[in-house]
Design an enzyme around this catalytic site. Structure first.
Site, PDB file in Angstrom:
ATOM      1  N   TYR A  40      31.017 -26.296  26.501  1.00  0.00           N
ATOM      2  CA  TYR A  40      29.921 -25.831  25.652  1.00  0.00           C
ATOM      3  C   TYR A  40      29.535 -24.465  26.200  1.00  0.00           C
ATOM      4  CZ  TYR A  40      25.290 -25.897  23.389  1.00  0.00           C
ATOM      5  OH  TYR A  40      24.185 -25.606  22.627  1.00  0.00           O
ATOM      6  N   TYR A  87      22.984 -23.619  30.685  1.00  0.00           N
ATOM      7  CA  TYR A  87      24.445 -23.502  30.698  1.00  0.00           C
ATOM      8  C   TYR A  87      24.972 -23.520  32.134  1.00  0.00           C
ATOM      9  CZ  TYR A  87      29.043 -21.307  30.592  1.00  0.00           C
ATOM     10  OH  TYR A  87      30.373 -21.019  30.790  1.00  0.00           O
ATOM     11  N   GLY A 109      39.981 -23.131  21.917  1.00  0.00           N
ATOM     12  CA  GLY A 109      39.340 -22.197  22.823  1.00  0.00           C
ATOM     13  C   GLY A 109      40.261 -21.068  23.268  1.00  0.00           C
ATOM     14  N   GLN A 110      39.663 -20.037  23.866  1.00  0.00           N
ATOM     15  CA  GLN A 110      40.434 -18.881  24.311  1.00  0.00           C
ATOM     16  C   GLN A 110      41.470 -19.262  25.365  1.00  0.00           C
ATOM     17  OE1 GLN A 110      38.276 -14.955  24.594  1.00  0.00           O
ATOM     18  NE2 GLN A 110      36.527 -16.314  24.864  1.00  0.00           N
ATOM     19  N   ASP A 139      30.964 -18.074  36.519  1.00  0.00           N
ATOM     20  CA  ASP A 139      30.120 -17.267  37.399  1.00  0.00           C
ATOM     21  C   ASP A 139      28.640 -17.611  37.240  1.00  0.00           C
ATOM     22  OD1 ASP A 139      30.525 -16.207  34.763  1.00  0.00           O
ATOM     23  OD2 ASP A 139      29.456 -14.394  35.349  1.00  0.00           O
ATOM     24  N   TRP A 143      33.137 -13.605  32.134  1.00  0.00           N
ATOM     25  CA  TRP A 143      33.207 -12.579  31.099  1.00  0.00           C
ATOM     26  C   TRP A 143      34.553 -12.607  30.364  1.00  0.00           C
ATOM     27  CZ3 TRP A 143      30.377  -7.433  32.588  1.00  0.00           C
ATOM     28  CH2 TRP A 143      29.135  -7.718  33.164  1.00  0.00           C
ATOM     29  N   LEU A 189      34.698 -34.845  24.337  1.00  0.00           N
ATOM     30  CA  LEU A 189      33.987 -34.782  25.612  1.00  0.00           C
ATOM     31  C   LEU A 189      32.590 -35.384  25.524  1.00  0.00           C
ATOM     32  CD1 LEU A 189      34.997 -31.251  26.950  1.00  0.00           C
ATOM     33  CD2 LEU A 189      35.855 -33.466  27.685  1.00  0.00           C
TER      34      LEU A 189
END
Length: 297
Positions: free
Chosen positions: A60, A124, A10-11, A101, A149, A36
């Site tokens: 996710y 989500y 992941g980032q 957020d 974001w 997970l």
């Protein structure tokens, strides 16, 4: 300090590996060792690496697909993080959980603060909110960092999508009536590392609870696209004209909050941390993508 992080590609985890300084070891935990979706794998995986801090970063994140894969979204975003927090708590380890957020409905006219009522619009957001609840139920002294974001030189994200599309299009329609805080995953990594250092080295001086961690300043998706293209053009990279469109012009399976702005004052007051202005933070990321000619762009 050894930090175990859920997720291998992941980032956030990739940024943590890059930003970790001397004396910090990032241990990325993912499938098959830690799945997970299979809570039975979680505690043994964490015990095996003997970390000092646990960061729950994997998620996710396919917002639209989650509408038709609710069970999978809740398994990864709620049950999984809850099991991670329970394992950390059983070992006496501090835990940091990354949230979003999207726990808000976007109807507030000002930036959201941590005490504002939550009301996610889609699967989500509901799954991430359930994850917050599960983490705090298992580890009441956890630190939850909500962000928004997210973009980076790694993985798939909006910035990379804009650069890729600009290679073949002269104009792109981009939503202009959703406003939020674009956030570099590299800045997220720096913040998580700072919080982890406090939790490990001075736990009595490390406030716990929910904090908002997002880029300073606000903008729409169209604003972000224009900033990306300006930064890319300055490096001789691809760019396109931005046609500002409404959310209604770009229908998606999942509803997005019109206002995703997060107020970072609580994090600044508690930890002395405030993320850089997003318009500044996006420039080096774009320059890096353009000059390195990342094949994933």
């Amino acid at each position: 300090m050894r930090i175990a992080v859920t997720g291998k590609t992941g980032q956030v985890v990739t940024s943590l590996i890059e930003r970790a300084g001397a004396g910090v070891e990032i241990i990325a935990l993912g499938r098959p060792e830690l799945d997970l979706g299979d809570p039975a794998t979680i505690a043994p995986a964490i015990v095996a690496v003997r970390p000092d801090v646990v960061v729950s970063a994997a998620a996710y994140t396919a917002v639209d697909r989650a509408e038709s894969e609710e069970e999978a979204a809740f398994a990864v975003n709620a049950a999984g993080p809850g099991a991670v927090a329970a394992a950390a708590r059983a070992l006496g380890l501090p835990v940091i959980h990354i949230s979003t957020d999207y726990v808000f409905d976007g109807t507030k006219m000002a930036p959201y603060v941590e005490s504002d009522p939550v009301a996610p619009l889609g699967v989500y957001g509901r799954s991430k909110l359930a994850g917050e609840d599960a983490v705090l139920a298992a580890a009441p002294d956890a630190v939850i960092l909500r962000t928004a974001w997210v973009y980076s030189p790694f993985g798939g994200n909006f910035v990379k999508t804009m650069l890729r599309l600009a290679q073949t299009r002269e104009e792109l329609g981009v939503v202009a009536d959703q406003v939020g805080n674009p956030t570099s995953a590299l800045d997220i990594a720096d913040t998580v590392l700072a919080v982890a250092h406090r939790l490990y080295g001075a736990p009595d001086q490390a406030p716990r609870g929910v904090f908002h961690m997002a880029g300073s300043g606000e903008g729409s998706w169209a604003d972000l696209a224009e900033a990306v293209f300006a930064a890319s053009a300055a490096q001789g990279g691809p760019w396109a004209r931005v046609r500002r469109i409404a959310t209604a012009d770009y229908p998606t399976p999942a509803a997005r909050p019109a206002n995703s702005r997060l107020c970072g004052d609580h994090l600044a007051e508690a930890y002395g941390l405030r993320l850089p202005v997003w318009r500044d933070a996006v420039k080096p990321v774009v320059a890096r993508l353009v000059t390195q000619k990342d094949p994933a762009v």
